[in-house]
Design a protein around this motif. Structure first.
Motif, short mmCIF file in Angstrom:
data_model
loop_
_atom_site.label_atom_id
_atom_site.label_comp_id
_atom_site.label_asym_id
_atom_site.label_seq_id
_atom_site.Cartn_x
_atom_site.Cartn_y
_atom_site.Cartn_z
N ASP A 1 -2.89 -13.03 -24.06
CA ASP A 1 -3.87 -12.07 -24.60
C ASP A 1 -3.22 -11.19 -25.69
OD1 ASP A 1 -6.24 -10.32 -24.56
OD2 ASP A 1 -4.87 -8.90 -23.56
N ALA A 2 -1.97 -10.79 -25.45
CA ALA A 2 -1.27 -9.95 -26.44
C ALA A 2 -1.07 -10.73 -27.74
CB ALA A 2 0.07 -9.48 -25.87
N VAL A 3 -0.65 -11.99 -27.62
CA VAL A 3 -0.42 -12.81 -28.82
C VAL A 3 -1.76 -13.03 -29.55
CG1 VAL A 3 0.34 -15.07 -29.66
CG2 VAL A 3 1.62 -13.93 -27.87
N ASN A 4 -2.80 -13.31 -28.79
CA ASN A 4 -4.11 -13.53 -29.44
C ASN A 4 -4.56 -12.30 -30.23
OD1 ASN A 4 -4.13 -15.99 -28.20
ND2 ASN A 4 -5.68 -15.47 -26.65
N ARG A 5 -4.36 -11.11 -29.65
CA ARG A 5 -4.84 -9.89 -30.34
C ARG A 5 -3.94 -9.48 -31.49
NH1 ARG A 5 -4.07 -5.97 -27.34
NH2 ARG A 5 -3.54 -7.01 -25.40
N LEU A 6 -2.62 -9.72 -31.37
CA LEU A 6 -1.71 -9.17 -32.38
C LEU A 6 -1.34 -10.15 -33.50
CD1 LEU A 6 0.43 -6.96 -30.00
CD2 LEU A 6 -0.96 -6.15 -31.89
N TRP A 7 -1.70 -11.42 -33.35
CA TRP A 7 -1.31 -12.42 -34.35
C TRP A 7 -1.83 -12.07 -35.74
CZ3 TRP A 7 1.99 -16.07 -35.52
CH2 TRP A 7 1.69 -16.95 -36.57
N PRO B 1 2.76 3.65 -30.99
CA PRO B 1 2.26 2.67 -30.02
C PRO B 1 3.29 2.30 -28.95
CG PRO B 1 2.10 1.83 -32.30
CD PRO B 1 2.70 3.19 -32.37
N GLU B 2 4.58 2.32 -29.30
CA GLU B 2 5.60 1.96 -28.31
C GLU B 2 6.04 3.17 -27.48
OE1 GLU B 2 8.17 -1.66 -29.90
OE2 GLU B 2 8.07 0.00 -31.32
N GLY B 3 6.13 4.31 -28.15
CA GLY B 3 6.54 5.54 -27.45
C GLY B 3 5.61 5.81 -26.27
N ASN B 4 4.37 5.43 -26.46
CA ASN B 4 3.34 5.57 -25.45
C ASN B 4 3.68 4.84 -24.14
OD1 ASN B 4 0.76 6.33 -24.73
ND2 ASN B 4 -0.18 4.44 -25.48
N THR C 1 -1.75 -0.53 -28.22
CA THR C 1 -0.92 -1.31 -27.30
C THR C 1 -1.51 -1.10 -25.90
OG1 THR C 1 0.57 0.60 -27.39
CG2 THR C 1 1.30 -1.39 -28.52
N LEU C 2 -2.25 -2.09 -25.43
CA LEU C 2 -3.07 -1.89 -24.24
C LEU C 2 -2.31 -2.08 -22.93
CD1 LEU C 2 -6.30 -3.77 -25.41
CD2 LEU C 2 -5.79 -1.32 -25.56
N ASN C 3 -1.26 -2.91 -22.95
CA ASN C 3 -0.53 -3.15 -21.71
C ASN C 3 0.92 -3.54 -22.03
OD1 ASN C 3 -0.38 -6.04 -22.17
ND2 ASN C 3 -2.56 -6.09 -21.65
N TRP C 4 1.71 -3.77 -20.99
CA TRP C 4 3.14 -4.00 -21.20
C TRP C 4 3.42 -5.24 -22.05
CZ3 TRP C 4 7.35 -1.52 -21.68
CH2 TRP C 4 8.57 -2.20 -21.72
N ALA C 5 2.57 -6.27 -21.92
CA ALA C 5 2.81 -7.48 -22.72
C ALA C 5 2.73 -7.15 -24.22
CB ALA C 5 1.79 -8.56 -22.36
N ASP C 6 1.89 -6.17 -24.56
CA ASP C 6 1.78 -5.79 -25.98
C ASP C 6 3.11 -5.25 -26.50
OD1 ASP C 6 -0.85 -6.38 -25.50
OD2 ASP C 6 -1.65 -4.57 -26.42
N ILE C 7 3.87 -4.62 -25.63
CA ILE C 7 5.15 -4.05 -26.09
C ILE C 7 6.13 -5.19 -26.42
CG2 ILE C 7 7.12 -2.57 -25.39
CD1 ILE C 7 4.43 -1.13 -26.09
N ILE D 1 8.66 -10.80 -23.62
CA ILE D 1 7.48 -11.67 -23.58
C ILE D 1 7.83 -12.98 -22.87
CG2 ILE D 1 7.56 -12.99 -25.76
CD1 ILE D 1 4.51 -11.04 -25.08
N MET D 2 9.10 -13.42 -22.96
CA MET D 2 9.53 -14.62 -22.22
C MET D 2 9.35 -14.41 -20.72
SD MET D 2 13.00 -15.91 -24.05
CE MET D 2 13.69 -16.80 -22.72
N LYS D 3 9.76 -13.22 -20.26
CA LYS D 3 9.64 -12.91 -18.83
C LYS D 3 8.18 -13.04 -18.40
CE LYS D 3 13.71 -11.49 -17.35
NZ LYS D 3 14.38 -12.19 -16.26
N MET D 4 7.28 -12.57 -19.28
CA MET D 4 5.85 -12.62 -18.94
C MET D 4 5.35 -14.06 -19.01
SD MET D 4 5.00 -9.27 -18.75
CE MET D 4 3.25 -9.15 -18.98
#
Ligand code: FAQ
Length: 330
Positions: A201-207, A67-70, A131-137, A185-188
């Motif tokens: 959105d990333a926190v909501n999906r990955l929690w 997921p991250e290599g992507n 991992t749908l977008n950069w925030a997911d990383i 994630i702080m930067k975002m």
């Protein structure tokens, strides 16, 4: 030969009276925190449970690169690309230490990989989510590595020497991984409204997938009782999950993000945060192979293994020729 390897040690824990003299001596070592080393006598189920857990852990590190290599080619800056590249390489290294630790128990890496590819061994449920977008990383580094660390810090005290020693280095590297994730994630979260929305959105999906990483509730855990008696596991699934929630909720608050679970509330009496159970039917469905990315992950691993065959053949041929030359010279 290893068809029964994944057969689990789910028989109930033996009392002292039921133990053979060898088993009692083994349990004494465990109770006195003496590490078990590869050549020491050990119950067959201890060996099998370790191969299952360490092998599953190794596979998780390797599949976890996907997921991250992507996102390496799509990292937003050169600095982020370098950090992500280093992190993904570290995960490959963790897989290698762990495969080596498992090999000391009499199973080869090839056999473990074959069992993974045939669905006879598992890897962590979390890596079956996209991992749908950069925030997911950022969220993966912060939440997934964060959850992995909580578990792995405890595993530094596991009873099997090679596993416990592998954990020490892995934990050092994982803390860098979690920090880089939190930094991203702080930067975002402190960035533009659009970036903050992506972080939320990333926190909501990955929690919930992150808190599932610790495995089912203690009452549903098949292996915990025996694994804790043998100190393969030093903390239970629920203890570790609670520890993760307690350390992560203030971090979410610091970011100014909404909590991803309305059930999260500080409980003064317990001295811990309350939180909602994840949807356990989703968890069991994912570990059965029906998560959003299970098929893609396995296809990618099998393809990588098949594409690498020529490298393994070349290395074997090189080793064979060297051995032949050595014999001829003697
Ligand atoms: N996913 O009886 P329990 C990382 C299975 S590393 C899939 O409670 P146990 C780094 C379990 O195997 C993450 N299956 O099991 C990284 C059993 O199945 P079985 C990996 C799961 O073993 C970051 C059944 O459910 N870490 O992320 C999961 O006593 C970013 C019943 O469960 C480790 O592997 C799950 N989450 O406790 C890399 C740590 N949970 O055999 C790249 C070491 C449970 O009956 C990017 N492992 N199952 O068919 C452990 O500490 C333990 O194995 C637990 C599970 C706590 C995971």
């Amino acid at each position: 030969m290893y068809a029964q390897m994944i057969k689990t040690a789910s028989n109930s824990v033996k009392s002292r009276d039921e133990m053979s003299p060898e088993e009692a001596a083994f349990q004494d070592k465990i109770d006195n925190d003496i590490k078990i080393e590869p050549r020491d006598w050990m119950p067959e189920d201890y060996r099998r449970t370790l191969i299952r857990q360490i092998g599953q852990h190794a596979h998780s590190e390797v599949v976890g690169q996907l997921p991250e290599g992507n996102w390496i080619t799509r990292a937003p800056t050169l600095e982020r690309k370098m950090i992500l590249l280093a992190k993904v390489q570290d995960e490959a290294g963790h897989g290698l230490y762990l495969y080596s630790a498992a090999e000391t128990l009499g199973v080869s890496r090839d056999e473990m990989v074959e069992m993974l590819h045939e669905g006879r061994m598992k890897y962590s449920s979390i890596f079956n989510y996209p991992t749908l977008n950069w925030a997911d990383i950022g969220a993966v580094g912060w939440l997934v590595d964060g959850a992995a660390i909580v578990n792995q810090v405890a595993l530094q005290r596991t009873s099997y020497g090679p596993y416990s020693r592998a954990m020490i280095r892995i934990c050092k590297e994982e803390s860098f991984h979690a920090r880089q994730g939190y930094h991203a994630i702080m930067k975002m979260a402190f960035g533009t409204p659009e970036q903050k929305k992506m972080a939320q959105d990333a926190v909501n999906r990955l929690w919930f997938p992150a808190i599932m990483m610790f495995g089912p509730n203690d009452s549903e855990s098949t292996h915990s009782e025996q694994s804790m008696a043998w100190k393969i596991k030093v903390k239970s699934n629920d203890e570790l999950r609670q520890q993760f929630v307690d350390q992560t909720v203030p971090q979410i608050e610091y970011l100014g993000l909404d909590l991803p679970d309305p059930g999260i509330k500080w409980n003064e009496e317990r001295g811990h945060y309350d939180f909602s159970d994840p949807d356990w039917s989703e968890f069991f469905n994912v570990i059965k192979g029906n998560g959003p990315c299970n098929v893609d992950r396995m296809n990618a691993r099998v393809k990588a293994w098949e594409d690498g065959q020529w490298v393994r053949d070349g290395l074997m041929e090189h080793a064979r020729k060297r051995a032949t030359r050595k014999v001829a010279a003697e």
